[in-house]
Each structure stands twice: as C-alpha cells, then as structure tokens.
Design a protein around this motif. Structure first.
Motif, PDB file in Angstrom:
ATOM      1  N   ASP A 299      11.358  -3.688 -46.569  1.00 25.12           N
ATOM      2  CA  ASP A 299      10.024  -3.103 -46.461  1.00 25.12           C
ATOM      3  C   ASP A 299       9.677  -2.495 -47.829  1.00 25.12           C
ATOM      4  O   ASP A 299      10.014  -1.349 -48.120  1.00 25.12           O
ATOM      5  N   TRP A 300       9.011  -3.275 -48.674  1.00 26.31           N
ATOM      6  CA  TRP A 300       8.740  -2.862 -50.051  1.00 26.31           C
ATOM      7  C   TRP A 300       7.775  -1.690 -50.125  1.00 26.31           C
ATOM      8  O   TRP A 300       7.863  -0.872 -51.048  1.00 26.31           O
ATOM      9  N   ARG A 301       6.876  -1.578 -49.166  1.00 26.13           N
ATOM     10  CA  ARG A 301       5.960  -0.437 -49.131  1.00 26.13           C
ATOM     11  C   ARG A 301       6.758   0.852 -48.950  1.00 26.13           C
ATOM     12  O   ARG A 301       6.530   1.839 -49.643  1.00 26.13           O
ATOM     13  N   LEU A 302       7.703   0.835 -48.028  1.00 30.51           N
ATOM     14  CA  LEU A 302       8.543   2.001 -47.788  1.00 30.51           C
ATOM     15  C   LEU A 302       9.401   2.320 -49.011  1.00 30.51           C
ATOM     16  O   LEU A 302       9.565   3.484 -49.379  1.00 30.51           O
ATOM     17  N   VAL A 303       9.914   1.304 -49.663  1.00 27.49           N
ATOM     18  CA  VAL A 303      10.711   1.511 -50.879  1.00 27.49           C
ATOM     19  C   VAL A 303       9.863   2.177 -51.959  1.00 27.49           C
ATOM     20  O   VAL A 303      10.293   3.128 -52.621  1.00 27.49           O
ATOM     21  N   GLY A 304       8.647   1.695 -52.137  1.00 23.34           N
ATOM     22  CA  GLY A 304       7.767   2.258 -53.159  1.00 23.34           C
ATOM     23  C   GLY A 304       7.412   3.711 -52.895  1.00 23.34           C
ATOM     24  O   GLY A 304       7.486   4.555 -53.802  1.00 23.34           O
ATOM     25  N   PHE A 305       7.012   4.024 -51.660  1.00 18.00           N
ATOM     26  CA  PHE A 305       6.654   5.401 -51.344  1.00 18.00           C
ATOM     27  C   PHE A 305       7.878   6.317 -51.349  1.00 18.00           C
ATOM     28  O   PHE A 305       7.769   7.489 -51.714  1.00 18.00           O
TER      29      PHE A 305
ATOM     30  N   LEU B 132      11.049  10.725 -54.082  1.00 16.38           N
ATOM     31  CA  LEU B 132      12.299  11.012 -54.799  1.00 16.38           C
ATOM     32  C   LEU B 132      12.030  11.352 -56.262  1.00 16.38           C
ATOM     33  O   LEU B 132      12.667  12.239 -56.835  1.00 16.38           O
ATOM     34  N   SER B 133      11.081  10.663 -56.868  1.00 15.11           N
ATOM     35  CA  SER B 133      10.701  10.982 -58.252  1.00 15.11           C
ATOM     36  C   SER B 133      10.110  12.385 -58.332  1.00 15.11           C
ATOM     37  O   SER B 133      10.381  13.129 -59.286  1.00 15.11           O
TER      38      SER B 133
ATOM     39  N   LEU C 184       2.507  12.550 -52.096  1.00 20.73           N
ATOM     40  CA  LEU C 184       2.028  11.173 -51.993  1.00 20.73           C
ATOM     41  C   LEU C 184       3.085  10.270 -51.371  1.00 20.73           C
ATOM     42  O   LEU C 184       2.770   9.400 -50.553  1.00 20.73           O
ATOM     43  N   GLY C 185       4.341  10.482 -51.753  1.00 14.64           N
ATOM     44  CA  GLY C 185       5.419   9.692 -51.174  1.00 14.64           C
ATOM     45  C   GLY C 185       5.557   9.915 -49.681  1.00 14.64           C
ATOM     46  O   GLY C 185       5.717   8.966 -48.908  1.00 14.64           O
ATOM     47  N   LEU C 186       5.457  11.172 -49.258  1.00 14.88           N
ATOM     48  CA  LEU C 186       5.572  11.458 -47.828  1.00 14.88           C
ATOM     49  C   LEU C 186       4.335  11.004 -47.062  1.00 14.88           C
ATOM     50  O   LEU C 186       4.436  10.619 -45.896  1.00 14.88           O
ATOM     51  N   ALA C 187       3.176  11.021 -47.710  1.00 10.78           N
ATOM     52  CA  ALA C 187       1.972  10.491 -47.056  1.00 10.78           C
ATOM     53  C   ALA C 187       2.147   9.003 -46.776  1.00 10.78           C
ATOM     54  O   ALA C 187       1.724   8.498 -45.738  1.00 10.78           O
TER      55      ALA C 187
END
Length: 109
Positions: A12-18, A23-24, A69-72
């Motif tokens: 799931d690349w969307r999940l990986v990106g967010f 994490l960043s 943004l990542g958690l959103a």
C-alpha cells in the motif's frame, strides 16, 4: 506469467508515503530538541529558553506539520482526517509566524 501479481502490487504505497511523513516529522522534532539541548549546554542556558527562539520554534512546528499531515493520511475516519488537517494548518500558521519573527530579528533595519 500473465495475470500474476508482483510483490509490489501488495504494498500500500499511499500508506507508506503518509507513514514516511509522520516519521519524518518526528525525526525533525527530535533533531530540534537535540540541537536545542546542545546549543543550551554550549551557551550555558536552559534548554527551554533555547527552544523558545523563533528559529527553533519554526523548525519544531514544521515537524508537527509533517506529523499531522502523515496522520491525516493514515487515518480511516473522516473526522480524524479533518482534525489532523486542521492541526496541520494551525501548526503551519505557527511555523510561518515563527519564521517571520526570526526574519525580523535578523533584519538590521
């Protein structure tokens, strides 16, 4: 093999990106605390005082923007996504305000 799925289709690349975003964001926050603590020890100040400087505030709030943004992006419920997006906007404004304070404090005029 026609019709077979590769292993990349299972990710799931969307999940990986967010997930990389939040994490960043945590990495930025940790770096700000670490560098602020180092600066405080070198200048014989309290860490809390150094972290209150506009440059540190801007970096810390930028980390919080990334985190929100990542958690959103990883949240399932719409109300959670909206809440994290609103927090990201609020921290974005705080980042901008701290950056302006920093720019004004460096302006010699």
């Amino acid at each position: 093999m026609v019709g077979s799925m590769s292993n990349l289709d299972l990710i799931d690349w969307r999940l990986v990106g967010f997930s990389a975003l939040w994490l960043s964001g945590l990495s930025v926050i940790l770096a700000v605390f670490s560098f602020g603590d180092y600066t405080a020890s070198q200048r014989r100040l309290r860490t809390r005082e150094v972290l209150g400087w506009p440059g540190y505030q801007a970096a810390f709030n930028a980390g919080l923007v990334l985190f929100c943004l990542g958690l959103a992006g990883t949240s399932q419920a719409l109300w959670q996504q909206l809440l994290w997006a609103v927090l990201a906007l609020a921290f974005g404004y705080q980042t901008w305000a701290a950056w302006r304070r920093r720019a004004r404090s460096e302006d010699p005029s």
